[in-house]
Motif scaffolding. Structure first.
Motif, PDB file in Angstrom:
ATOM      1  N   THR A  10       0.915  -1.166  -0.157  1.00 59.77           N
ATOM      2  CA  THR A  10      -0.099  -0.013  -0.058  1.00 59.77           C
ATOM      3  C   THR A  10       0.999   1.296   0.058  1.00 59.77           C
ATOM      4  O   THR A  10       1.858   1.329   0.757  1.00 59.77           O
ATOM      5  N   LYS A  18      -3.164   5.468   7.114  1.00 56.19           N
ATOM      6  CA  LYS A  18      -3.065   3.994   6.006  1.00 56.19           C
ATOM      7  C   LYS A  18      -4.495   3.807   5.781  1.00 56.19           C
ATOM      8  O   LYS A  18      -4.986   3.510   6.415  1.00 56.19           O
ATOM      9  N   PRO A  19      -4.639   3.744   4.526  1.00 54.95           N
ATOM     10  CA  PRO A  19      -6.138   3.348   3.947  1.00 54.95           C
ATOM     11  C   PRO A  19      -6.269   1.935   3.657  1.00 54.95           C
ATOM     12  O   PRO A  19      -5.280   1.360   3.562  1.00 54.95           O
ATOM     13  N   LEU A  20      -7.316   1.513   3.413  1.00 59.24           N
ATOM     14  CA  LEU A  20      -7.604   0.129   3.022  1.00 59.24           C
ATOM     15  C   LEU A  20      -7.533   0.191   1.381  1.00 59.24           C
ATOM     16  O   LEU A  20      -8.366   0.607   0.821  1.00 59.24           O
ATOM     17  N   SER A  22      -4.692  -1.400  -1.934  1.00 56.95           N
ATOM     18  CA  SER A  22      -3.418  -2.091  -2.526  1.00 56.95           C
ATOM     19  C   SER A  22      -3.217  -1.371  -3.843  1.00 56.95           C
ATOM     20  O   SER A  22      -3.956  -1.081  -4.608  1.00 56.95           O
ATOM     21  N   SER A  55       2.697  -5.965   3.262  1.00 57.59           N
ATOM     22  CA  SER A  55       1.828  -7.053   4.096  1.00 57.59           C
ATOM     23  C   SER A  55       2.596  -8.143   4.386  1.00 57.59           C
ATOM     24  O   SER A  55       2.418  -8.891   5.271  1.00 57.59           O
ATOM     25  N   ARG A  81     -10.874   2.471  -1.371  1.00 62.63           N
ATOM     26  CA  ARG A  81     -11.437   1.301  -2.028  1.00 62.63           C
ATOM     27  C   ARG A  81     -12.744   1.638  -2.396  1.00 62.63           C
ATOM     28  O   ARG A  81     -13.834   2.142  -1.734  1.00 62.63           O
ATOM     29  N   ASP A  84     -15.091  -4.025  -3.769  1.00 62.67           N
ATOM     30  CA  ASP A  84     -14.553  -5.450  -3.587  1.00 62.67           C
ATOM     31  C   ASP A  84     -15.461  -6.460  -3.243  1.00 62.67           C
ATOM     32  O   ASP A  84     -16.371  -6.405  -2.384  1.00 62.67           O
ATOM     33  N   GLN A  90     -14.735  -4.899   1.789  1.00 67.48           N
ATOM     34  CA  GLN A  90     -15.074  -3.688   2.507  1.00 67.48           C
ATOM     35  C   GLN A  90     -14.777  -2.315   1.331  1.00 67.48           C
ATOM     36  O   GLN A  90     -13.593  -2.556   0.807  1.00 67.48           O
ATOM     37  N   THR A  91     -15.487  -1.398   1.584  1.00 65.14           N
ATOM     38  CA  THR A  91     -15.448  -0.385   0.696  1.00 65.14           C
ATOM     39  C   THR A  91     -15.414   0.879   1.469  1.00 65.14           C
ATOM     40  O   THR A  91     -15.960   0.793   2.589  1.00 65.14           O
ATOM     41  N   LYS A  97     -19.653  -3.835  -2.269  1.00 63.32           N
ATOM     42  CA  LYS A  97     -19.117  -4.696  -1.407  1.00 63.32           C
ATOM     43  C   LYS A  97     -19.655  -5.986  -1.349  1.00 63.32           C
ATOM     44  O   LYS A  97     -20.720  -6.411  -1.491  1.00 63.32           O
ATOM     45  N   ASP A 189      -9.551   0.489  -6.437  1.00 61.55           N
ATOM     46  CA  ASP A 189      -9.154   1.513  -5.500  1.00 61.55           C
ATOM     47  C   ASP A 189      -8.991   2.681  -6.446  1.00 61.55           C
ATOM     48  O   ASP A 189      -8.257   2.640  -7.472  1.00 61.55           O
TER      49      ASP A 189
END
Length: 209
Positions: A10, A18-20, A22, A55, A81, A84, A90-91, A97, A189
């Motif tokens: 990320t 830090k966002p969700l 990739s 990760s 995001r 997904d 999750q978005t 989602k 994303d």
């Protein structure tokens, strides 16, 4: 380089959480790269920096190929995001989602404008599109909804391999259409957008060679 397992990296501005999201998906022992358009931190001791977080353990190489000036027409964002389809997906806003695998040949009409910091009037968006658990070798096409699906690919996939690619996608009434050629999960994303009035000419992809 030399990731210790399957995972992702990320990239985000260091003055934000830090966002969700990739930017690069990796497989154990395989060297892999992706283009990233990254917002830099704007204030504080971390100004002008981007943060990178893998990760799983790996070496990292980062090369710069250009930049947008602060007075430019590109609006950078901390990645968010937007889609997904996985069961635990999750978005940023709870939309799009956990919808299940996308069947090959079907079309997802993904709302981009008005989500994740993208304005509703944006003409194009910078998207990182990830294919997960593809059932066969194939590709993914991204284009503005309301137009015919073009002969073009934005992401090429192998059966069972998670892989991502950056796409600058034109929007039509806030949406992009996404179609995989084989059944797979999709993760999208957003990293930035081009506003109305930008000199960038957003167009439907077309094949030149």
């Amino acid at each position: 380089v030399s990731p210790a397992g399957t995972g992702f990296v990320t990239v985000w501005p260091c003055d934000e959480t830090k966002p969700l999201a990739s930017n690069l998906n990796v497989t154990a022992g395989v060297n892999r790269a992706n283009v990233v358009v990254a917002k830099v931190a704007s204030s504080g001791p971390k100004a002008d920096k981007v943060c990178l977080s893998p990760s799983v353990s790996m070496h990292l190489l980062a090369d710069a190929s250009g930049f947008f000036s602060a007075a430019g027409d590109y609006a950078s964002l901390s990645p968010a995001r937007l889609l997904d389809t996985r069961a635990n997906g999750q978005t940023v806003d709870g939309q799009f989602k956990a919808g299940g695998s996308v069947v090959g040949g079907s079309v997802v009409q993904l709302t981009v404008g008005g989500r994740g910091g993208v304005t509703a009037s944006a003409i194009a968006a910078v998207l990182n599109v990830t294919a997960v658990q593809a059932t066969g070798n194939g590709f993914v096409t991204v284009w503005p909804c309301g137009q015919s699906q073009p002969t073009a690919s934005n992401l090429n996939v192998k059966a069972g391999v998670t892989v991502a690619n950056l796409s600058i996608a034109a929007l039509s009434a806030t949406k992009v259409c996404i179609s995989p050629s084989v059944t797979m999960h999709l993760v999208v994303d957003v990293a930035g957008y081009l506003p109305t009035g930008s000199p960038y000419v957003a167009a439907t992809p077309f094949r030149l060679l």
